[in-house]
Design a protein around this motif. Structure first.
Motif: not given
Length: 457
Positions: A266-292
Motif C-alpha cells: 500500500l505504501s508503494v501504491v500510495f506514494d507512486h501514482p506513476e506506476l499506473f500499470w500496477l493493478d492495485t486491486t490484487f496481489y498473490q502471496e505464497y505464505d508459509y508459517n505466517g511468512v511471505a
C-alpha cells in the motif's frame, strides 16, 4: 393458503441461497471474501405499503451498483465467478422480496380475531431476519426485513437528529455528492503452504529480481516510505524497482507477515501514482508459517504495451504541467490543476479507473483516478501532495496538499459538479469531517489550520 405459500417460498429461497453460498465458498474461498464485502445494508428497497399505520420494508444491498463498481463498462470481461456471484445476489434479493410481498399481503388480510392467526407479521419478519443472519453470517449487518410503526417515535427521532447536528456538525457544511466513493483496496490471494517441501519449492521458483539498492525517496514527497521501519523500506524499494522493471514475480528480500507485506505494498501504491500499470486491486502471496515466501503482482491486461502507454502518459502529463508551471504561486498551480481535472473528467467506471492513467490519458475515472492524477501533477509542479485513502460512506480517495507550512484536504472528485464547486477544496480536518482516514493514511500530516480558499475567478 397463498400467503403461507409465499412465506414458505421466500424462506426456502433464502435457505437455498445459503446452501449455494456455502458450497461456492468451499469450491472457491475467494467467493467468501466477495460475499462478506457484498452483504451490506446500504440501500433500501421498499415493499408496497398496505396499511396506513405501519411500514414494512426489506433492506437489501444495491447489487447493480456493487457489480458496476468493477464491471460497469461494456468492454469489461466478466468471468464465471462474477456471473455466479450475480446469480447468488439476484437469488437472495428475489427471496427476500418474496417475503416482503407475503408480509404485506398478510397485513392486508382481515381476520376477526388476530390472536387466532397461525402466523403474524412480526413472526414472519423475525423468522426472515434469523434465517438471513444465519445465511450471511453478518449478524445485524445482513439483509433485514423490518416491521415498524410509520409514525413511531417520529418526533423523538427528529429531536434527536437536531441535537446530533448541533453537537457534531461543524460550521462548514458542504454538499455531499452521492455515489462518488469507489476506491478499491488490495484484495490479496494468500496461498498458504503447510508442507516444508512446497515452501522450499516456492522459494526456489523465484529470485529477488530488482533490489532497488541506492534508491532514495524525499520525505516531502514520499511520506509513506518514511512511515516504514528499515525492513519495510527494503521491501518497498524492492517492490518499487521490480514494478518499474515490469517484473511480476519475485521473492521478498525480507521475511515479513501478510499484514506487513500488505502495508508495504500500500505504501508503494500510495506514494507512486506513476506506476499506473500496477493493478492495485490484487496481489498473490505464497505464505508459509505466517511468512511471505513469494510475491506475484498483476499488471493491467488493458495495457498490453506498457512502455508505449508510459510515453503517452508522460506526454499528456507534460502538456498539463506546462499549462500551470508559469503561474505565480503554488496555490494558483493547485487551482489550475483542480479546475483542469474537473473540466476534463467525467465520473464513470472503467477497467483502469483505479489508476492515474485513466484521468491523465483518458477522460473517465472514479475517485482513485482523480486523486492519483492530482497527486502526480502537483508533485510534478513541486508541490507536496499525497494520496489519502479512507471512508466517506464507502472506500474513497482524496488528497492532502502542503501550501506554505500548512496542510489541507482536497477532494477533486466531489468538487467535479456542474458547475465546478469548491466545497472540498483546501479544508481542515475538522471541516473535512465526512472523510475518515484509514490504513497508513492516518499517519499523514494533520490538517489543523482552518479552511483556506483565496480568490477564485
Amino acid at each position: 393458503m397463498k400467503i403461507l405459500q409465499n412465506i414458505a417460498s421466500g424462506i426456502l429461497g433464502l435457505i437455498f441461497a445459503g446452501v449455494v453460498a456455502i458450497l461456492a465458498c468451499i469450491i472457491n474461498p475467494d467467493i467468501g471474501v466477495w460475499i462478506n464485502e457484498l452483504i451490506r445494508p446500504e440501500d433500501k428497497v421498499e415493499a408496497p405499503v398496505q396499511d396506513d399505520s405501519k411500514k414494512y420494508y426489506v433492506e437489501v444491498p444495491d447489487w447493480d451498483y456493487i457489480y458496476g463498481r468493477k464491471q460497469n463498462s461494456e468492454d469489461v470481461d466478466v468471468d464465471g465467478s462474477s456471473n455466479a456471484s450475480t446469480a447468488l445476489g439476484d437469488m437472495i434479493t428475489s427471496a427476500v422480496n418474496g417475503l416482503s410481498d407475503a408480509i404485506n399481503e398478510l397485513e392486508a388480510t382481515e381476520v376477526s380475531n388476530p390472536a387466532e392467526q397461525d402466523v403474524t407479521v412480526e413472526d414472519v419478519a423475525n423468522t426472515a431476519n434469523a434465517i438471513v443472519n444465519a445465511v450471511t453470517g453478518n449478524g445485524d449487518k445482513g439483509i433485514k426485513v423490518i416491521v415498524k410503526d410509520e409514525d413511531e417515535d417520529s418526533e423523538a427521532e427528529e429531536l434527536s437528529k437536531a441535537q446530533d447536528n448541533q453537537e457534531q456538525t461543524p460550521a462548514y457544511t458542504p454538499g455531499i455528492p452521492a455515489g462518488r466513493s469507489s476506491y478499491a483496496a488490495f484484495d490479496p490471494e494468500i496461498i498458504e503452504l503447510t508442507d516444508p517441501g512446497l515452501a522450499k519449492q516456492a522459494i526456489n521458483s523465484a529470485d529477488y529480481g530488482q533490489l532497488g539498492d541506492g534508491l532514495t525517496f524525499d520525505t516531502q514527497f514520499y511520506p509513506y516510505y518514511h512511515m516504514l521501519n528499515d525492513t519495510g523500506k527494503a521491501l518497498y524499494r524492492q517492490i518499487y524497482a521490480n514494478t518499474l522493471a515490469l517484473n511480476t514475480t519475485f521473492r521478498p528480500i525480507e521475511q515479513v507477515s501478510m499484514d506487513t507485506m500488505q502495508m508495504v505494498l500500500l505504501s508503494v501504491v500510495f506514494d507512486h501514482p506513476e506506476l499506473f500499470w500496477l493493478d492495485t486491486t490484487f496481489y498473490q502471496e505464497y505464505d508459509y508459517n505466517g511468512v511471505a515466501l513469494k510475491l506475484r503482482l498483476r499488471y493491467y491486461d488493458r495495457i498490453p504495451d506498457i512502455p508505449t502507454a508510459n510515453q503517452k502518459f508522460l506526454a499528456n502529463a507534460n502538456a498539463i504541467v506546462a499549462g500551470a508551471s508559469g503561474l505565480s504561486d503554488n496555490y494558483e498551480k493547485e487551482l489550475y490543476i483542480h479546475n483542469y481535472l474537473a473540466d476534463k473528467l467525467t465520473y464513470k467506471h472503467n477497467p483502469l479507473d483505479q489508476s492515474a492513467y485513466s484521468a491523465i490519458v483518458g477522460d473517465n475515472t472514479v475517485c482513485a483516478g482523480y486523486a492519483k492524477a492530482f497527486q502526480y501533477l502537483m508533485q510534478r509542479l513541486g508541490v507536496p501532495t499525497y494520496l489519502c485513502v479512507g471512508s466517506a460512506g464507502e472506500m474513497h480517495a482524496w488528497n492532502i496538499i502542503k501550501l506554505g507550512d500548512n496542510y489541507y484536504n482536497v477532494d477533486c472528485t466531489w468538487d467535479d459538479q456542474n458547475p465546478t464547486v469548491y466545497d472540498y477544496f483546501n479544508l481542515s480536518d475538522a471541516d473535512n469531517y465526512m472523510h475518515k482516514r484509514m490504513f497508513n493514511s492516518v499517519y499523514l500530516p494533520a490538517c489543523n489550520e482552518g479552511t483556506f480558499i483565496a480568490s477564485i475567478n
